[in-house]
Scaffold this motif. Structure first.
Motif, short mmCIF file in Angstrom:
data_model
loop_
_atom_site.label_atom_id
_atom_site.label_comp_id
_atom_site.label_asym_id
_atom_site.label_seq_id
_atom_site.Cartn_x
_atom_site.Cartn_y
_atom_site.Cartn_z
N GLU A 66 0.85 -1.20 0.00
CA GLU A 66 0.00 0.00 0.00
C GLU A 66 0.88 1.25 0.00
O GLU A 66 0.57 2.25 -0.63
CB GLU A 66 -0.93 0.03 1.22
CG GLU A 66 -1.97 -1.09 1.28
CD GLU A 66 -3.00 -1.02 0.17
OE1 GLU A 66 -3.19 0.06 -0.39
OE2 GLU A 66 -3.62 -2.08 -0.14
N VAL A 67 1.98 1.18 0.74
CA VAL A 67 2.89 2.34 0.81
C VAL A 67 3.60 2.54 -0.54
O VAL A 67 3.72 3.65 -1.04
CB VAL A 67 3.92 2.16 1.95
CG1 VAL A 67 4.84 3.37 2.03
CG2 VAL A 67 3.23 1.92 3.28
N VAL A 68 4.04 1.42 -1.14
CA VAL A 68 4.70 1.51 -2.45
C VAL A 68 3.74 2.15 -3.45
O VAL A 68 4.10 3.05 -4.23
CB VAL A 68 5.12 0.10 -2.95
CG1 VAL A 68 5.83 0.20 -4.29
CG2 VAL A 68 6.02 -0.60 -1.93
N LEU A 69 2.51 1.71 -3.38
CA LEU A 69 1.49 2.19 -4.31
C LEU A 69 1.20 3.69 -4.15
O LEU A 69 0.98 4.41 -5.13
CB LEU A 69 0.20 1.39 -4.09
CG LEU A 69 -0.80 1.49 -5.22
CD1 LEU A 69 -0.23 0.84 -6.48
CD2 LEU A 69 -2.10 0.82 -4.85
N LYS A 70 1.24 4.13 -2.90
CA LYS A 70 1.04 5.57 -2.64
C LYS A 70 2.06 6.39 -3.42
O LYS A 70 1.73 7.40 -4.04
CB LYS A 70 1.25 5.85 -1.15
CG LYS A 70 0.00 6.04 -0.35
CD LYS A 70 0.47 6.58 0.97
CE LYS A 70 -0.54 6.77 2.00
NZ LYS A 70 0.08 7.18 3.28
N GLY A 71 3.32 5.95 -3.37
CA GLY A 71 4.39 6.64 -4.09
C GLY A 71 4.15 6.56 -5.59
O GLY A 71 4.32 7.57 -6.31
N ALA A 72 3.72 5.39 -6.05
CA ALA A 72 3.48 5.20 -7.49
C ALA A 72 2.37 6.15 -7.96
O ALA A 72 2.47 6.78 -9.01
CB ALA A 72 3.11 3.76 -7.76
N LYS A 73 1.31 6.26 -7.15
CA LYS A 73 0.17 7.12 -7.53
C LYS A 73 0.59 8.57 -7.60
O LYS A 73 0.15 9.32 -8.48
CB LYS A 73 -0.96 6.97 -6.51
CG LYS A 73 -1.77 5.72 -6.73
CD LYS A 73 -2.92 5.70 -5.74
CE LYS A 73 -3.74 4.43 -5.89
NZ LYS A 73 -4.44 4.10 -4.64
N LEU A 74 1.44 8.98 -6.67
CA LEU A 74 1.90 10.37 -6.68
C LEU A 74 2.63 10.68 -7.99
O LEU A 74 2.43 11.72 -8.60
CB LEU A 74 2.82 10.63 -5.47
CG LEU A 74 3.40 12.04 -5.39
CD1 LEU A 74 2.32 13.07 -5.09
CD2 LEU A 74 4.50 12.12 -4.33
N ALA A 75 3.47 9.74 -8.44
CA ALA A 75 4.21 9.98 -9.68
C ALA A 75 3.32 9.86 -10.91
O ALA A 75 3.57 10.49 -11.93
CB ALA A 75 5.37 8.99 -9.79
N ALA A 76 2.25 9.06 -10.80
CA ALA A 76 1.39 8.83 -11.98
C ALA A 76 0.59 10.08 -12.34
O ALA A 76 0.36 10.36 -13.52
CB ALA A 76 0.46 7.66 -11.72
N GLY A 77 0.17 10.83 -11.35
CA GLY A 77 -0.65 12.02 -11.61
C GLY A 77 -1.87 11.63 -12.44
O GLY A 77 -2.42 10.53 -12.29
N ASP A 78 -2.30 12.52 -13.35
CA ASP A 78 -3.49 12.22 -14.17
C ASP A 78 -3.12 11.57 -15.50
O ASP A 78 -3.96 11.09 -16.22
CB ASP A 78 -4.25 13.52 -14.51
CG ASP A 78 -4.80 14.15 -13.25
OD1 ASP A 78 -5.10 13.39 -12.30
OD2 ASP A 78 -4.90 15.40 -13.22
N GLU A 79 -1.83 11.60 -15.80
CA GLU A 79 -1.43 11.15 -17.13
C GLU A 79 -1.26 9.65 -17.25
O GLU A 79 -1.31 9.10 -18.34
CB GLU A 79 -0.10 11.79 -17.50
CG GLU A 79 -0.19 13.26 -17.69
CD GLU A 79 1.15 13.77 -18.14
OE1 GLU A 79 2.16 13.37 -17.55
OE2 GLU A 79 1.17 14.53 -19.10
N ILE A 80 -1.02 9.01 -16.09
CA ILE A 80 -0.86 7.55 -16.13
C ILE A 80 -1.96 6.94 -15.30
O ILE A 80 -2.16 7.30 -14.14
CB ILE A 80 0.54 7.15 -15.61
CG1 ILE A 80 1.60 7.62 -16.61
CG2 ILE A 80 0.64 5.65 -15.40
CD1 ILE A 80 3.03 7.32 -16.23
N TRP A 81 -2.67 6.02 -15.93
CA TRP A 81 -3.73 5.33 -15.21
C TRP A 81 -3.14 4.05 -14.65
O TRP A 81 -2.74 3.15 -15.38
CB TRP A 81 -4.90 5.03 -16.15
CG TRP A 81 -6.01 4.32 -15.43
CD1 TRP A 81 -6.59 4.68 -14.26
CD2 TRP A 81 -6.66 3.12 -15.85
NE1 TRP A 81 -7.56 3.79 -13.91
CE2 TRP A 81 -7.62 2.81 -14.87
CE3 TRP A 81 -6.51 2.27 -16.94
CZ2 TRP A 81 -8.45 1.70 -14.96
CZ3 TRP A 81 -7.33 1.16 -17.03
CH2 TRP A 81 -8.29 0.87 -16.05
N LEU A 82 -3.03 4.01 -13.31
CA LEU A 82 -2.40 2.86 -12.65
C LEU A 82 -3.45 1.83 -12.28
O LEU A 82 -4.41 2.14 -11.58
CB LEU A 82 -1.75 3.32 -11.35
CG LEU A 82 -0.28 3.68 -11.31
CD1 LEU A 82 0.14 3.82 -9.86
CD2 LEU A 82 0.60 2.66 -12.01
#
Ligand code: BGC
Length: 339
Positions: A66-82
């Protein structure tokens, strides 16, 4: 004479000043998290269309991930759909099936662990289908993955072994609870640990079992191990929930036994156990940063920028004396204050 003394004082003062400078520098270098929140997206590439990236980990809904994913989501912004996926119980078969499915859906990119050899063909299949794959946390170096982001697991194992050598006066009878047997990350950590202790005949590993990265199982296995081996006085929890599992087994069934516990990852309960002195130390991985960095690299791949294959993230030994520093850096990290 007087002048000579003044000169000596000046030299001492200069020496002290230089010492303090280097000490504080190395202290802050671990995380290098001076607040640079406004810079987070500044070096990111802007993409011209939204991309779909599947993020597959060994178990869905696991607190570490969940913590790793939080970081991933921050970098994804609106341009990358994770799209976050993972088996409900750790299983290489289920995990590789999810990768297969992502390939069949022709996603734009895949971020996944490369747990064991069974991951090599499926990762190569994605690459052959022009789907970039970045491994995270656990590498598959023999595959054609584009890059790896995560802890140098062998070095982290060495770090545990060296910590134990410095802080535990033997003889030690050691019990190891590992997340699983097959995972490259677990194997490397244990190898590093053993290598660090190689020349210490006072340190002997008595038993190694696995927890299936599950806290209840870790507690159950620790209970059995401690019952069968009353001489065990040091335990190493190799994956995130092993040390809390070991601790709860000791609290419940062997409160009279004095056991030195060292584990991995800053799960809130583990940090609390360090505060209370139940766990001696944990190796903190920069899990949030790992997630962030993996997506940031994928973004560069989408933009056709070359990336280097290995991106090791730091580790840090958390013990009572480093708690204050840890809390400060953690808070800055979650605000995104890093590159
Ligand atoms: C590992 C992860 C693993 C987790 C399980 C962490 O230490 O880096 O790969 O999934 O533990 O608890």
């Amino acid at each position: 004479m007087k002048l000579k003394f003044r000169f000596v004082y000046m030299l001492i003062f200069l020496g002290l000043a230089i010492g303090v400078f280097f000490l504080s520098k190395s202290f802050y270098q671990f995380w290098d998290l001076t607040d640079r929140s406004d810079e987070v997206y500044s070096e990111d590439v802007i993409l011209d269309e939204q991309k779909q990236v599947v993020f597959i980990t060994e178990k869905a809904g696991h607190p570490y991930w969940e913590v790793v994913l939080k970081g991933a989501k921050l970098a994804a912004g609106d341009e990358i759909w994770l799209d976050y996926q993972g088996p409900s119980q750790s299983s290489p078969e289920e995990h590789t099936k999810l990768i297969e499915r992502a390939i069949a859906s022709n996603v734009d990119g895949i971020i996944t662990q490369g747990l064991d050899e069974s991951f090599i063909p499926v990762i190569n299949k994605a690459i052959d289908a022009n789907i970039p794959v970045i491994t995270i946390d656990t590498d598959a170096p023999q595959s054609n993955r584009i890059a790896f982001v995560g802890t140098d697991n062998y070095a982290a194992g060495l770090q545990v072994g060296n910590y134990v050598k410095r802080n535990f006066t033997g003889p030690a009878k050691i019990g190891i609870i590992s997340g699983n047997y097959y995972g490259g990350h677990m194997q490397l950590r244990i190898k590093g640990f053993k290598d660090a202790l190689k020349d210490h005949y006072d340190f002997q590993i008595v038993s190694t079992v696995n927890s299936q990265i599950n806290k209840l199982e870790a507690a159950h296995q620790a209970y059995k191990m401690l019952k069968e081996n009353p001489e065990i006085n040091l335990m190493f929890g190799v994956s995130a929930l092993d040390a809390p599992g070991i601790t709860s087994a000791i609290e419940k069934s062997f409160p009279e036994r004095e056991i030195f516990i060292i584990g991995f990852d800053d799960m809130p309960e583990s940090v609390e156990m360090v505060e209370k002195g139940q766990i001696q130390a944990i190796v903190v991985q920069r899990s949030f940063h790992m997630g962030y960095k993996s997506v940031q690299l994928m973004r560069k791949v989408f933009n056709g920028e070359p990336i280097t294959p290995i991106h090791y993230t730091d580790t840090f030994i958390l013990e009572k004396s480093t708690l204050t520093y840890y809390f400060r850096q953690k808070e800055a990290e979650e605000r995104g204050g890093f590159r």
